[in-house]
Design an enzyme around this catalytic site. Structure first.
Site, short mmCIF file in Angstrom:
data_model
loop_
_atom_site.label_atom_id
_atom_site.label_comp_id
_atom_site.label_asym_id
_atom_site.label_seq_id
_atom_site.Cartn_x
_atom_site.Cartn_y
_atom_site.Cartn_z
N SER A 152 34.49 -44.56 -12.50
CA SER A 152 33.83 -43.73 -11.48
C SER A 152 34.86 -42.97 -10.67
O SER A 152 35.98 -43.45 -10.46
CB SER A 152 33.02 -44.64 -10.55
OG SER A 152 32.64 -43.92 -9.40
N TYR A 165 33.41 -51.48 -5.10
CA TYR A 165 33.03 -50.72 -6.30
C TYR A 165 34.23 -49.93 -6.84
O TYR A 165 34.51 -49.92 -8.05
CB TYR A 165 31.88 -49.78 -5.88
CG TYR A 165 31.31 -48.91 -6.94
CD1 TYR A 165 30.44 -49.42 -7.89
CD2 TYR A 165 31.61 -47.55 -6.97
CE1 TYR A 165 29.88 -48.60 -8.85
CE2 TYR A 165 31.05 -46.72 -7.93
CZ TYR A 165 30.19 -47.25 -8.86
OH TYR A 165 29.64 -46.44 -9.81
N LYS A 169 35.97 -50.31 -10.44
CA LYS A 169 35.92 -49.18 -11.37
C LYS A 169 37.31 -48.75 -11.81
O LYS A 169 37.50 -48.31 -12.96
CB LYS A 169 35.18 -48.00 -10.72
CG LYS A 169 33.68 -48.23 -10.60
CD LYS A 169 33.08 -48.61 -11.95
CE LYS A 169 31.61 -48.31 -12.07
NZ LYS A 169 31.06 -48.84 -13.34
P1 NAI Z 1 21.21 -47.65 -12.55
O1 NAI Z 1 21.09 -48.59 -11.39
O2 NAI Z 1 20.16 -46.64 -12.78
O3 NAI Z 1 21.39 -48.50 -13.89
C1 NAI Z 1 22.19 -49.63 -13.96
C2 NAI Z 1 21.48 -50.66 -14.81
O4 NAI Z 1 22.32 -51.82 -14.93
C3 NAI Z 1 20.15 -51.13 -14.23
O5 NAI Z 1 19.12 -50.93 -15.17
C4 NAI Z 1 20.38 -52.60 -13.91
O6 NAI Z 1 19.24 -53.41 -14.10
C5 NAI Z 1 21.47 -52.95 -14.88
N1 NAI Z 1 22.25 -54.12 -14.45
C6 NAI Z 1 22.72 -54.36 -13.20
N2 NAI Z 1 23.38 -55.53 -13.17
C7 NAI Z 1 23.34 -56.01 -14.44
C8 NAI Z 1 23.86 -57.19 -15.04
N3 NAI Z 1 24.55 -58.07 -14.33
N4 NAI Z 1 23.66 -57.37 -16.37
C9 NAI Z 1 22.95 -56.47 -17.09
N5 NAI Z 1 22.43 -55.35 -16.57
C10 NAI Z 1 22.62 -55.12 -15.26
O7 NAI Z 1 22.64 -46.96 -12.38
P2 NAI Z 1 23.34 -45.72 -13.13
O8 NAI Z 1 23.59 -44.68 -12.12
O9 NAI Z 1 22.64 -45.37 -14.39
O10 NAI Z 1 24.77 -46.36 -13.44
C11 NAI Z 1 25.23 -46.70 -14.73
C12 NAI Z 1 26.73 -46.92 -14.66
O11 NAI Z 1 27.38 -45.70 -14.29
C13 NAI Z 1 27.15 -47.95 -13.61
O12 NAI Z 1 28.24 -48.69 -14.12
C14 NAI Z 1 27.59 -47.09 -12.46
O13 NAI Z 1 28.49 -47.77 -11.62
C15 NAI Z 1 28.22 -45.93 -13.17
N6 NAI Z 1 28.34 -44.73 -12.38
C16 NAI Z 1 27.24 -44.02 -12.02
C17 NAI Z 1 27.40 -42.86 -11.29
C18 NAI Z 1 26.25 -42.00 -10.97
O14 NAI Z 1 26.49 -40.91 -10.44
N7 NAI Z 1 25.03 -42.41 -11.25
C19 NAI Z 1 28.72 -42.41 -10.81
C20 NAI Z 1 29.81 -43.20 -11.29
C21 NAI Z 1 29.60 -44.33 -12.02
#
Ligand code: NAI
Length: 306
Positions: A152, A165, A169
């Protein structure tokens, strides 16, 4: 050439929602057999439900693809091992792992409870380590693997209120760097993604207008590229709003202060030259820095190093 994943088995963690869901659907469209992993946690990591992952699997099956749902908590190695065993039992191999699952517990460092710091590190860093460890031997034996870490901009560059975080990351970049070196001779490529997307994770950080530009589908092409047969290795790709960029870590040429000027005051007075980015470059491995420094010192001292 189309990037295809026919007969490839792909695990995408946290793919019940957001970016992971978009990745999983696209892998399936490109012929992959997909393990849709999701704990079904809330944004802060609390709770669990198989609903989201099951819905993504249904969507893939309805479109004629192949997928199974898995509810492992990536922070729990035993559960992750079961997930990989299920994939192997069903399809006999694991070709791609996308470490995507994640949570947020934002607070300034002053106000942050160490429990929230550890939990975030546990899910992002230990979660990615667990999943990688569980597939590593499989990929080594296959002499083929593609692993994508989800980093990230908060880690690469910092973000107010995200020490936990950001630390986790950036740690994934360190994990990638060494894994890529260790995986090279086994055909395992390891890369990192720094996404920007409008998901529930960012929903309270952006305006409606900006959110509309940032659909997760605009990030997924970077993951597909980094997980394909012709993927590079040890690269960090930032992606969002249809923009793709490569992030590089570089080092300035450095300054030899010699033994007579080797004190903090001389470091301070040479700071402008030390930080001059002219001639800076990427290093392929940590040891290269040692060689560079020794060569620089030896050249300035007129010593010949064998
Ligand atoms: P989101 O919250 O929509 O999806 C994350 C998913 O991970 C959720 O469905 C959740 O249930 C699942 N999850 C959480 N803890 C878990 C665990 N212990 N075991 C299995 N599943 C688990 O978030 P998003 O935005 O789609 O993020 C996806 C990745 O991208 C994350 O690693 C986030 O940190 C990273 N990210 C996202 C950014 C953004 O702009 N959305 C920016 C930079 C990084």
């Amino acid at each position: 050439m189309a990037i295809r994943f026919d007969n490839r088995v792909v695990i995408v963690t946290g793919s019940g929602n957001g970016l992971g869901k978009s990745h999983a659907l696209e892998f399936a469209r490109r012929g992959a057999r997909v393990v849709v992993n999701d704990l079904g946690a809330a944004r802060d990591g609390s709770g669990a439900s198989s609903e989201a992952a099951d819905a993504v699997v249904r969507q893939i099956l309805d479109d004629g693809g192949e997928a199974i749902s898995n509810g492992a908590n990536v922070a729990d190695f035993a559960e992750v091992e079961v997930m990989v065993a299920e994939a192997l039992e069903r399809w006999g191999r694991v070709d791609v792992l996308v470490n995507n699952a994640g949570i947020l517990r934002d607070k300034t460092f002053a106000k942050m409870d160490l429990k929230d710091f550890r939990l975030v590190v546990d899910v992002h860093l230990a979660g990615s380590v667990n999943c990688t460890k569980a597939v590593w031997e499989v990929m080594r034996e296959q002499q083929y693997g593609r692993i994508v870490m989800t980093s990230s901009s908060s880690g690469l560059y910092g973000n107010f209120g995200q020490t936990n975080y950001g630390a986790a990351k950036m740690a994934l970049v360190g994990l990638m760097n060494s894994l890529a070196l260790e995986g090279a001779k086994y055909g395992i490529n390891v890369n990192a993604l720094a996404p920007i997307a409008a998901t529930r994770m960012t929903s309270d950080l952006m305006t409606e207008e900006v959110l509309a530009l940032l659909e997760p589908e605009a990030v997924t092409p970077a993951v597909i590229f980094l997980a394909g047969e012709d993927a590079p290795t040890r690269q960090i790709v930032a992606a969002g709003a249809g923009v793709f960029a490569r992030v590089v870590i570089q080092e300035t040429p450095g300054v030899f202060l010699g033994t007579d000027r080797r004190d903090a005051e001389h470091v301070a007075s040479a700071w402008e030259q030390i930080s001059d980015t002219g001639g800076q470059r990427e290093l392929e491995a940590g040891g290269e820095q040692t060689v560079k420094f020794l060569q620089k010192a030896a050249a300035e001292l007129g010593i010949h190093l064998s």
